[in-house]
Design a protein around this motif. Structure first.
Motif, PDB file in Angstrom:
ATOM      1  N   ASN A  44       5.830   6.174   8.950  1.00 20.30           N
ATOM      2  CA  ASN A  44       5.748   5.038   8.058  1.00 20.30           C
ATOM      3  C   ASN A  44       4.210   4.634   8.376  1.00 20.30           C
ATOM      4  N   LEU A  45       3.313   4.459   7.372  1.00 16.10           N
ATOM      5  CA  LEU A  45       2.027   4.032   7.577  1.00 16.10           C
ATOM      6  C   LEU A  45       1.893   2.514   8.302  1.00 16.10           C
ATOM      7  N   ALA A  46       3.040   1.762   7.987  1.00 20.00           N
ATOM      8  CA  ALA A  46       2.909   0.394   8.493  1.00 20.00           C
ATOM      9  C   ALA A  46       2.728   0.455  10.208  1.00 20.00           C
ATOM     10  N   ASN A  47       3.251   1.425  10.785  1.00 20.43           N
ATOM     11  CA  ASN A  47       3.211   1.666  12.321  1.00 20.43           C
ATOM     12  C   ASN A  47       1.837   1.732  12.719  1.00 20.43           C
ATOM     13  N   LEU A  48       0.998   2.086  11.871  1.00 27.94           N
ATOM     14  CA  LEU A  48      -0.583   2.356  12.271  1.00 27.94           C
ATOM     15  C   LEU A  48      -1.147   0.989  11.920  1.00 27.94           C
ATOM     16  N   GLU A  49      -0.586   0.193  11.196  1.00 27.43           N
ATOM     17  CA  GLU A  49      -1.177  -1.170  10.493  1.00 27.43           C
ATOM     18  C   GLU A  49      -2.185  -1.880  11.692  1.00 27.43           C
ATOM     19  N   PRO A  50      -1.537  -1.964  13.042  1.00 31.42           N
ATOM     20  CA  PRO A  50      -2.398  -2.887  13.895  1.00 31.42           C
ATOM     21  C   PRO A  50      -3.809  -1.906  14.199  1.00 31.42           C
ATOM     22  N   VAL A  51      -3.954  -0.662  14.053  1.00 29.80           N
ATOM     23  CA  VAL A  51      -5.240  -0.207  14.104  1.00 29.80           C
ATOM     24  C   VAL A  51      -5.960   0.495  13.005  1.00 29.80           C
ATOM     25  N   ARG A  52      -5.515   0.108  11.949  1.00 29.09           N
ATOM     26  CA  ARG A  52      -5.883   0.796  10.547  1.00 29.09           C
ATOM     27  C   ARG A  52      -7.427   0.657  10.403  1.00 29.09           C
ATOM     28  N   ASP A  53      -7.979  -0.517  10.662  1.00 31.80           N
ATOM     29  CA  ASP A  53      -9.356  -0.705  10.638  1.00 31.80           C
ATOM     30  C   ASP A  53     -10.241  -0.081  11.648  1.00 31.80           C
ATOM     31  N   ASP A  54      -9.808   0.728  12.892  1.00 35.11           N
ATOM     32  CA  ASP A  54     -10.613   1.181  13.723  1.00 35.11           C
ATOM     33  C   ASP A  54     -11.314   2.285  13.025  1.00 35.11           C
ATOM     34  N   PRO A  55     -12.765   2.258  13.265  1.00 36.75           N
ATOM     35  CA  PRO A  55     -13.428   3.651  12.564  1.00 36.75           C
ATOM     36  C   PRO A  55     -13.234   4.831  12.823  1.00 36.75           C
ATOM     37  N   ARG A  56     -12.540   4.939  14.227  1.00 33.18           N
ATOM     38  CA  ARG A  56     -12.240   6.366  14.795  1.00 33.18           C
ATOM     39  C   ARG A  56     -11.098   6.925  14.124  1.00 33.18           C
ATOM     40  N   LEU A  57     -10.232   6.141  13.511  1.00 31.90           N
ATOM     41  CA  LEU A  57      -9.045   6.680  12.939  1.00 31.90           C
ATOM     42  C   LEU A  57      -9.036   7.259  11.466  1.00 31.90           C
ATOM     43  N   GLN A  58      -8.589   8.406  11.571  1.00 27.71           N
ATOM     44  CA  GLN A  58      -8.562   9.069  10.289  1.00 27.71           C
ATOM     45  C   GLN A  58      -7.003   9.613   9.914  1.00 27.71           C
ATOM     46  N   PHE A  59      -6.550   9.283   8.676  1.00 25.15           N
ATOM     47  CA  PHE A  59      -4.942   9.693   8.529  1.00 25.15           C
ATOM     48  C   PHE A  59      -5.189  10.845   7.240  1.00 25.15           C
ATOM     49  N   VAL A  60      -4.398  11.776   7.789  1.00 26.76           N
ATOM     50  CA  VAL A  60      -4.118  13.163   6.850  1.00 26.76           C
ATOM     51  C   VAL A  60      -2.607  13.277   6.642  1.00 26.76           C
ATOM     52  N   GLN A  61      -2.151  13.085   5.392  1.00 28.05           N
ATOM     53  CA  GLN A  61      -0.904  13.599   5.071  1.00 28.05           C
ATOM     54  C   GLN A  61      -0.475  14.610   4.733  1.00 28.05           C
ATOM     55  N   GLY A  62       0.271  15.373   5.378  1.00 28.75           N
ATOM     56  CA  GLY A  62       0.428  16.852   5.347  1.00 28.75           C
ATOM     57  C   GLY A  62       1.541  17.461   6.242  1.00 28.75           C
ATOM     58  N   ASP A  63       1.926  18.569   6.073  1.00 32.55           N
ATOM     59  CA  ASP A  63       3.092  19.190   6.589  1.00 32.55           C
ATOM     60  C   ASP A  63       2.660  20.130   7.819  1.00 32.55           C
TER      61      ASP A  63
END
Length: 323
Positions: A44-63
Motif C-alpha cells: 500500500n503506497l499509503a504506508n509510505l505517505e509520511p516520507v513520500r516527499d523525502d528526496p532520497r526515496l524512489q519507488f519502483v512497482q514490480g515483481d
C-alpha cells in the motif's frame, strides 16, 4: 549508502523505510532508498505517505520474479533488505503456488542479481515458523528446520537458498527470523488488526480451536531495530533471531484485545482449528542480544494499547482495505 528494500510498501518493510529515512534506526543514514513492491493486496503506497516527499526515496512497482527488472533495479545498490514475500498461512493452505513462486523463485532471482552486481550485503528477512512447533524451551539459530505450512515451507526454502549463496558464492548474506509482529499499518487479515477492526465496528472475531496456541509477540519497531543491527553488524552467513519476549496463548491475546476495544466475550466466535496449526513458537534471542546489543523496548501492554488507538484513529487507512 544506497539501499534497496523489497516489499517496502508492506507492513514491516514500510516501517523500516520510514524509520530509515527519519534516522531513528541504529544504522548509518542512507543516501538513497529504493522501494521495490509489486503492490499486491497487502502492499500500500499509503504506508509510505509520511516520507513520500523525502528526496532520497524512489519507488519502483514490480515483481521480484521479473529477472530483467531485478537486474536493472539491483545494480548500484550497496545493501538489499529483502522483505517481499507472500506471508499469510491461511492463504497458503488454500493455494501454495504463489508462495513458492514469490518466496523461493523470487528470492533466487534477487540473489542471482545481487551476486552478479556485487551487492555489499543481503539481509534476508524470515520467520520463526520455519522451525515448526516447539513444546518446551526455545529455538536457537542452529535448530533444524521443520516447517508445517506451505507458507513456512516456502520461507524455509528461501532461507536455505540465501545461506547457500553465502557458502557457494561468498555473497554477504545474513538471515533474520522473527516472532509474530504487530503494530500500525498491518494489513487487516492478520490476527491483531483483524480482531481490533472487527471489534471497533461491533463485529465478531474468530478463535481457532481451544485458543491454546502460543505465540511470542514482537512490536514492528523492535523488529526493525533488530534488522538494522543485523544489517550493520551481523556476521556474514549467520542467522539471528529477533523476538519480543512476551508469549501469550491466542485466548489470552483475544481477551486483551476484547478488553482494549471495549467489547465483551460475546464477540468471540469459536471456529474449527486451522489445518496443521503449530502449537507454540518460541525464539531464543541470546545471540543477537550478546553480539549486537538487541533487546525489545516496547512492552506488550503499551504496544497493544498504542496499536488499538492507531486503528481507532486511522479508519481512513483500513476501512477501504476491508471494504
Amino acid at each position: 549508502m544506497r539501499l534497496l528494500v523489497t516489499g517496502g510498501a508492506g507492513f514491516i518493510g514500510s516501517e523500516y523505510v520510514r524509520e530509515l529515512l527519519r534516522g531513528t534506526l541504529p544504522t548509518a543514514a542512507p543516501t538513497a532508498v529504493t522501494v521495490l513492491d509489486k503492490l499486491t493486496y497487502s502492499g500500500n503506497l499509503a504506508n509510505l505517505e509520511p516520507v513520500r516527499d523525502d528526496p532520497r526515496l524512489q519507488f519502483v512497482q514490480g515483481d521480484i520474479c521479473d529477472a530483467a527488472l531485478i537486474d536493472d533495479v539491483v545494480r548500484g545498490h550497496d545493501v538489499i533488505v529483502h522483505f517481499a514475500a507472500e506471508s499469510h498461512v491461511d492463504r497458503s493452505i488454500e493455494g501454495a503456488a504463489p508462495f513458492v513462486t514469490t518466496n523461493v523463485l523470487g528470492t533466487q532471482t534477487l540473489l542471482d542479481a545481487a551476486h552478479r552486481h556485487g551487492t555489499g550485503r543481503f539481509v534476508h528477512v524470515s520467520t520463526d515458523e520455519v522451525y515448526g512447533s516447539i513444546a518446551h524451551g526455545s529455538w536457537t539459530e542452529d535448530w533444524p528446520l521443520a516447517p508445517n505450512s506451505p507458507y513456512s515451507a516456502s520461507k524455509a526454502g528461501s532461507d536455505l537458498l540465501a545461506l547457500a549463496y553465502f557458502r557457494t558464492h561468498g555473497l554477504d548474506v545474513v538471515v533474520t527470523r522473527c516472532s509474530n509482529n504487530y503494530g500500525h499499518y498491518q494489513y487487516p487479515e492478520k490476527v491483531i488488526p483483524l480482531f481490533v477492526t472487527n471489534l471497533l465496528d461491533g463485529g465478531t472475531v474468530p478463535l481457532y480451536g481451544d485458543g491454546g496456541n502460543i505465540r511470542d509477540w514482537l512490536h514492528v519497531k523492535d523488529h526493525c531495530r533488530g534488522i538494522a543491527l543485523v544489517q550493520d553488524k551481523g556476521r556474514p552467513g549467520e542467522v539471528y533471531h529477533i523476538g519480543g519476549g512476551t508469549e501469550l496463548t491466542n485466548r489470552e491475546l483475544t481477551e486483551r484485545l476484547v478488553e482494549a476495544c471495549g467489547a465483551t466475550w460475546e464477540s468471540v466466535r469459536p471456529v474449527p482449528d486451522r489445518k496443521g496449526h503449530d502449537r507454540r513458537y518460541s525464539l531464543d534471542i541470546t545471540k543477537i542480544s550478546q553480539e549486537l546489543g538487541y533487546a525489545p523496548t516496547v512492552d506488550l501492554v503499551t504496544g497493544l494499547a498504542e496499536t488499538v488507538r492507531w486503528y481507532s484513529d486511522n479508519r481512513i487507512w483500513w476501512e477501504p482495505l476491508k471494504g
